[in-house]
Motif scaffolding. Structure first.
Motif, PDB file in Angstrom:
ATOM      1  N   ARG A 102       0.874  -1.176   0.000  1.00  0.00           N
ATOM      2  CA  ARG A 102       0.000   0.000   0.000  1.00  0.00           C
ATOM      3  C   ARG A 102       0.905   1.217   0.000  1.00  0.00           C
ATOM      4  N   ASP A 103       0.807   1.893  -1.105  1.00  0.00           N
ATOM      5  CA  ASP A 103       1.683   3.062  -1.293  1.00  0.00           C
ATOM      6  C   ASP A 103       3.136   2.666  -1.097  1.00  0.00           C
ATOM      7  N   GLY A 104       3.490   1.420  -1.589  1.00  0.00           N
ATOM      8  CA  GLY A 104       4.868   0.957  -1.542  1.00  0.00           C
ATOM      9  C   GLY A 104       5.272   0.265  -0.267  1.00  0.00           C
ATOM     10  N   THR A 105       4.380   0.203   0.717  1.00  0.00           N
ATOM     11  CA  THR A 105       4.698  -0.440   1.995  1.00  0.00           C
ATOM     12  C   THR A 105       4.077  -1.835   2.043  1.00  0.00           C
ATOM     13  N   PRO A 106       4.882  -2.900   2.345  1.00  0.00           N
ATOM     14  CA  PRO A 106       4.315  -4.269   2.424  1.00  0.00           C
ATOM     15  C   PRO A 106       3.222  -4.359   3.467  1.00  0.00           C
ATOM     16  N   ILE A 107       2.147  -5.043   3.117  1.00  0.00           N
ATOM     17  CA  ILE A 107       1.037  -5.248   4.038  1.00  0.00           C
ATOM     18  C   ILE A 107       0.556  -6.686   3.908  1.00  0.00           C
ATOM     19  N   ALA A 108      -0.160  -7.178   4.935  1.00  0.00           N
ATOM     20  CA  ALA A 108      -0.805  -8.488   4.857  1.00  0.00           C
ATOM     21  C   ALA A 108      -2.051  -8.396   3.988  1.00  0.00           C
ATOM     22  N   ALA A 109      -2.379  -9.523   3.351  1.00  0.00           N
ATOM     23  CA  ALA A 109      -3.528  -9.517   2.439  1.00  0.00           C
ATOM     24  C   ALA A 109      -4.197 -10.882   2.418  1.00  0.00           C
ATOM     25  N   ARG A 110      -5.454 -10.898   2.049  1.00  0.00           N
ATOM     26  CA  ARG A 110      -6.198 -12.153   1.815  1.00  0.00           C
ATOM     27  C   ARG A 110      -6.650 -12.159   0.359  1.00  0.00           C
ATOM     28  N   ILE A 111      -6.352 -13.242  -0.330  1.00  0.00           N
ATOM     29  CA  ILE A 111      -6.711 -13.359  -1.743  1.00  0.00           C
ATOM     30  C   ILE A 111      -7.429 -14.679  -1.987  1.00  0.00           C
ATOM     31  N   LYS A 112      -8.062 -14.786  -3.141  1.00  0.00           N
ATOM     32  CA  LYS A 112      -8.597 -16.072  -3.617  1.00  0.00           C
ATOM     33  C   LYS A 112      -7.581 -16.675  -4.578  1.00  0.00           C
ATOM     34  N   TYR A 113      -7.334 -17.985  -4.370  1.00  0.00           N
ATOM     35  CA  TYR A 113      -6.347 -18.664  -5.205  1.00  0.00           C
ATOM     36  C   TYR A 113      -6.951 -19.985  -5.692  1.00  0.00           C
ATOM     37  N   ARG A 114      -6.751 -20.296  -6.952  1.00  0.00           N
ATOM     38  CA  ARG A 114      -7.400 -21.464  -7.550  1.00  0.00           C
ATOM     39  C   ARG A 114      -6.376 -22.538  -7.922  1.00  0.00           C
ATOM     40  N   PHE A 115      -6.723 -23.765  -7.566  1.00  0.00           N
ATOM     41  CA  PHE A 115      -6.004 -24.938  -8.067  1.00  0.00           C
ATOM     42  C   PHE A 115      -6.959 -25.717  -8.981  1.00  0.00           C
ATOM     43  N   LEU A 116      -6.493 -26.073 -10.161  1.00  0.00           N
ATOM     44  CA  LEU A 116      -7.301 -26.848 -11.099  1.00  0.00           C
ATOM     45  C   LEU A 116      -6.668 -28.238 -11.255  1.00  0.00           C
ATOM     46  N   PHE A 117      -7.412 -29.261 -10.826  1.00  0.00           N
ATOM     47  CA  PHE A 117      -6.921 -30.640 -10.887  1.00  0.00           C
ATOM     48  C   PHE A 117      -7.487 -31.328 -12.130  1.00  0.00           C
ATOM     49  N   HIS A 118      -6.609 -31.807 -12.967  1.00  0.00           N
ATOM     50  CA  HIS A 118      -7.029 -32.595 -14.119  1.00  0.00           C
ATOM     51  C   HIS A 118      -6.990 -34.076 -13.744  1.00  0.00           C
ATOM     52  N   PRO A 119      -7.989 -34.872 -14.135  1.00  0.00           N
ATOM     53  CA  PRO A 119      -7.988 -36.291 -13.752  1.00  0.00           C
ATOM     54  C   PRO A 119      -6.786 -37.009 -14.327  1.00  0.00           C
ATOM     55  N   PRO A 120      -6.273 -38.007 -13.620  1.00  0.00           N
ATOM     56  CA  PRO A 120      -5.132 -38.766 -14.136  1.00  0.00           C
ATOM     57  C   PRO A 120      -5.526 -39.480 -15.421  1.00  0.00           C
ATOM     58  N   PRO A 121      -4.616 -39.594 -16.346  1.00  0.00           N
ATOM     59  CA  PRO A 121      -4.956 -40.225 -17.625  1.00  0.00           C
ATOM     60  C   PRO A 121      -5.078 -41.729 -17.498  1.00  0.00           C
ATOM     61  N   ALA A 122      -5.608 -42.339 -18.549  1.00  0.00           N
ATOM     62  CA  ALA A 122      -5.628 -43.798 -18.650  1.00  0.00           C
ATOM     63  C   ALA A 122      -4.313 -44.264 -19.259  1.00  0.00           C
ATOM     64  N   LYS A 123      -3.892 -45.449 -18.854  1.00  0.00           N
ATOM     65  CA  LYS A 123      -2.649 -46.015 -19.369  1.00  0.00           C
ATOM     66  C   LYS A 123      -2.957 -47.311 -20.099  1.00  0.00           C
ATOM     67  N   LEU A 124      -2.416 -47.435 -21.313  1.00  0.00           N
ATOM     68  CA  LEU A 124      -2.609 -48.640 -22.117  1.00  0.00           C
ATOM     69  C   LEU A 124      -1.248 -49.259 -22.389  1.00  0.00           C
TER      70      LEU A 124
END
Length: 846
Positions: A102-124
């Motif tokens: 904030r105005d160049g001074t470090p501050i604590a913050a709360r954010i939303k963060y997303r993880f996207l999991f793709h299903p494991p593939p099939a193996k042949l």
């Protein structure tokens, strides 16, 4: 279940929502949200894999970032379950940020963060070899529904692998120089490893074709697939069925080498499962009940091996899909006709069999026609007449199968099948001298049935499937002993429909109806029936003649859930209700089975168990108004089972199961549903399977089976009790087309009731029977037998020839199968079984 690790794409999906330590002032502050400096690596949750949950999943976290850029707290905005939240939180705690300012001074913050999991593939994965097992180097082309292809080379040992495929159908075309191409369609599941083992037949170099053919497919093994819905389901591979010594390559006869199955009496041709009577075990062909499993003599099953897709054998505690039986169950699935023209002819000392199949022009439909006729009676009769066997002739049988199959669009198919069987056996005494006669007159036994069956399959969505099976037919049984006879004709119509639908990631439901309507004709000429308290009928009493016409209706419905509540666990509760017109009552059958993996991977330990209620309606003869009884109820049984499975290696596993069964409301002649029964024991099976050169197992069953007619009577051993049953089976591929195998059995002798004679009967002019109490109180000597089999296969361009010798009772042990007496029952001796029985044959296959 294989373990899969994946890096997921991590992105910032929301700007700063709130800030800690921020004071509102006049003007607009210069606020900069945190930015990722050190991303996190994540793995697809093992919990989701164990629960068979494979779907693209998003987890949004509320992440607190302090003034230094470290994460102090991470909380799911909305829980996703299946282990995703735990993995996402653990990964978030390792993130490093350039802190918010904030105005160049470090501050604590709360954010939303997303993880996207793709299903494991099939193996042949796969392996390419010749029919003799020699590995081949070549290539594999994978063809996908969208028209794209992918080429994969094999290594010098014929192995190949594709680890990153999507869920769905894929066609694998296998090619090796100088050999026929092979085309196989498989359905892949996320997180599962499918193993395709392909054996290619050679062709001349100038006629090698590139058109896919499917007659070289050996089998498809799926590793990591969901466990069965029942406590114990034993399935034999096609190679095991074909090569088990002593069975003449017959699929259903191979069941007699599995734990829980007793050795049948000579010429019995029946299944005796866990100490129950043969009639208490039911057999189905693709969901349609059939009246018998084996042709007379038990030398062959009524459905030939060449038409089978699989055989599932359940010794007990099966699910609610099937009912109207109180013992084991056999579920036979017929295969679809092949896409290319294929045929074979086989002749041995037992029977002649033919099969032809292929496409019907360019209609998209395929056909199959097969038939079989026995002829061993022409050479077996002299052997019987020269031995002390109780019969002097051999049975005659034939069976037939006609099939049409076609697809109705991409997700539905229809199959029409007409199949049936016809058996006849007529004999008197092998020796006619009165000194050895134990019965009088001729015995005739004729059994035939047919079914016209229609099967409709529709996969209406990726998570749901509908299957309907309808059939009409006729069952005809004629049994005669001298002037006495019992003749039954039944005309059953059956309908079975089941819907399977995934309700949630870890819950799948199965709902179905099971209906049968069966008009019948019954003719009987038998001795007077025994009435409780009246004593046996007087000697010389005339037989009763009864002719009855009627119809039986069976209506059932069932529901079952497959629940995966936690990692490695599976619980299958089910509920079934059945209405039977002959008892005019409803039978309610709750059942539940469970499995729990105690360890993951290989070696793997699995605990299993179950309990359930089973009913079987009384037979037509038992409810006959003239000879049977009125007011009967269904026989009832409660099954219990607890055991474990231990997989030691990829090829070696052990199954141990303790079982118990209590029966009541058993029908007793003249006493209604007064009978009771109990059976208990343990089964062990050490099995080596899945190896290209060898298969085999050691199976041992200890069991005890007892019955009594009323609760006031003492318990006695049931006639089908076999205390000890040991079977050892092994078959080895020697190479160059040779395979050799053996089977050894060591079994407790069958029970019998000694006959001490009942004195001279003046009215009949002969000595009467005088059976000793208790019933079935004596046991015949122990049975043991060694069977050997040798196969040799020659492969030619476009066809192959196999010669085989399947020899039963190699060291010619004459088993003690029963007792015989002289005219006044003062001298007795054993009826001995068959001598060495060879079956030598040829099989040509296109």
């Amino acid at each position: 279940m294989p373990r899969w690790k994946f890096n997921t794409t991590i992105g910032l999906v929301a700007l700063l929502v709130t800030t800690k330590g921020f004071a509102q002032t006049e003007g607009t502050p210069n606020v900069v949200p945190p930015t990722v400096m050190t991303p996190a690596a994540v793995t697809y949750p093992q919990t989701a894999i164990a629960e068979c949950y494979f779907a693209e999943t998003e987890v949004v976290l509320l992440v607190d970032v302090d003034k230094t850029g470290a994460v102090s707290k991470a909380t799911p905005e909305s829980p996703a379950g299946h282990g995703f939240d735990d993995v996402a939180v653990a990964a978030a705690m390792t993130l490093r940020f350039e802190p918010a300012t904030r105005d160049g001074t470090p501050i604590a913050a709360r954010i939303k963060y997303r993880f996207l999991f793709h299903p494991p593939p099939a193996k042949l994965i796969g392996r390419v070899s010749t029919p003799e097992g020699r590995r081949l180097a070549g290539s594999v082309r994978l063809m996908f529904p969208d028209g794209t292809t992918r080429d994969v080379p094999t290594d010098a040992d014929g192995q190949w692998s594709v680890p990153d495929l999507s869920r769905g159908k894929v066609t694998a075309v296998v090619h090796a120089e100088g050999f026929k191409d092979d085309s196989t369609e498989v359905f892949l599941e996320n997180g599962e490893e499918t193993n395709l083992v392909t054996r290619l037949s050679p062709v001349a170099s100038d006629t090698a074709r590139t058109t896919p053919a499917e007659d070289s497919v050996e089998e498809v093994n799926v590793h990591g697939a969901k466990p069965p819905r029942e406590v114990t389901k034993r399935t034999l591979s096609r190679e095991e069925i074909d090569k088990i010594p002593g069975t003449n390559g017959d699929a259903l006869r191979s069941i007699q080498s599995l734990p829980g199955v007793a050795r049948p009496p000579p010429f019995g041709g029946v299944l005796i499962v866990r100490g129950s009577a043969p009639a208490e075990t039911t057999t189905f062909v693709d969901g349609t009940p059939i009246p018998l499993t084996y042709h007379f003599g038990g030398l062959s099953s009524v459905v030939p091996t060449e038409t089978l897709e699989r055989i599932d054998f359940y010794p007990g505690n099966y699910g609610v899909t099937y009912g109207r039986g109180t013992a084991g169950m056999v579920d036979v699935a017929l295969r679809d006709p092949k896409k290319d023209f294929h045929g074979f002819a086989q002749l041995d000392l037992i029977d002649l069999r033919l099969l032809v199949e292929g496409p019907i022009g360019k209609t998209g439909w395929k056909f199959l026609a097969a038939g079989r006729r026995s002829w061993f009676d022409t050479w077996l009769v002299p052997i019987l007449e020269g031995s002390s066997a109780a019969v002097g002739t051999a049975p005659r049988y034939y069976d037939y199968q006609l099939m049409l199959q076609g697809n109705l669009g991409k997700r539905a198919s229809l199959r029409l099948t007409f199949f049936g069987s016809d058996d006849a056996l007529s004999f008197g005494q092998a020796k006619a001298e009165s000194a050895t006669a134990s019965i009088g007159g001729t015995i005739d036994n004729k059994t035939k049935f047919y079914r016209l069956q229609a099967i409709y399959d529709h996969r209406y969505s990726d998570s749901g499937e509908l299957r309907a099976v309808a059939a009409i037919g006729r069952d005809k049984v004629d049994i005669g002993v001298g002037t006495l006879f019992a003749s039954t004709s039944e005309y059953p119509f059956s309908l079975r429909t089941e819907v399977s639908q995934r309700l949630a990631s870890s819950v799948r439901a199965h709902l179905g109806v099971d209906f049968m309507y069966a008009p019948y004709d019954l003719s009987l000429r038998l001795p007077p029936k025994f009435q409780a308290g009246d004593g046996p009928p007087a000697p010389g009493s005339p037989p009763i003649l009864s002719n009855t016409t009627g119809a039986r209706t069976f209506a059932g419905g069932y529901g079952e859930l497959e629940v995966v509540p936690w990692r490695g666990g599976r619980i299958v509760p089910g509920f079934r209700v059945d209405y039977t017109s002959v008892t005019k009552s409803w039978d309610v059958s709750p059942r539940i089975n469970f499995r729990q993996d105690l360890t993951q991977g290989v070696p793997r330990t699995t605990l299993k168990g179950g309990v359930g209620l089973f009913y079987q309606p009384p037979s037509i003869r038992e409810t006959d108004p003239n000879y049977g009884q009125t007011g009967l109820k269904s026989n009832r049984a409660v099954h219990y089972a607890l055991g474990f499975e231990q997989q030691f290696t990829e090829h070696l596993d052990l199954s141990v199961e303790v079982f118990g069964k209590t029966l009541d409301r058993l029908v007793v002649s003249g006493s209604g549903n007064s009978g009771e029964g109990r059976a208990y024991g343990a089964e062990f099976m050490l099995r080596f399977k899945g190896h290209p050169r060898f298969f085999g197992w050691l199976a041992y069953t200890y069991s005890r089976s007892e019955r009594r007619d009323t609760d006031h009577d003492p318990w006695h051993l049931f006639q089908y009790d076999q205390t000890h049953n040991l079977t050892v089976v092994g078959s080895y591929d020697l190479g160059k087309g040779f395979r050799v195998g053996g089977r050894f059995r060591l079994v407790s002798g069958n029970l019998y009731t000694p006959n001490i004679g009942g004195g001279f009967d003046a009215s009949s002019g002969s000595y009467a029977d005088g059976l000793q109490e208790p019933e079935y109180g004596s046991r015949l000597p122990i049975f043991h037998q060694l069977d050997l089999r040798l196969d040799k296969t020659w492969t030619f361009p476009n066809w192959k020839l196999t010669a085989y010798a399947d020899v039963q009772n190699v060291y010619n042990y004459l088993a003690k199968e029963g007792m015989r007496y002289n005219f006044d029952f003062t001298v007795s001796g054993y009826n001995e079984g068959l001598t060495i029985l060879p079956s030598i044959g040829l099989r040509g296959e296109l």
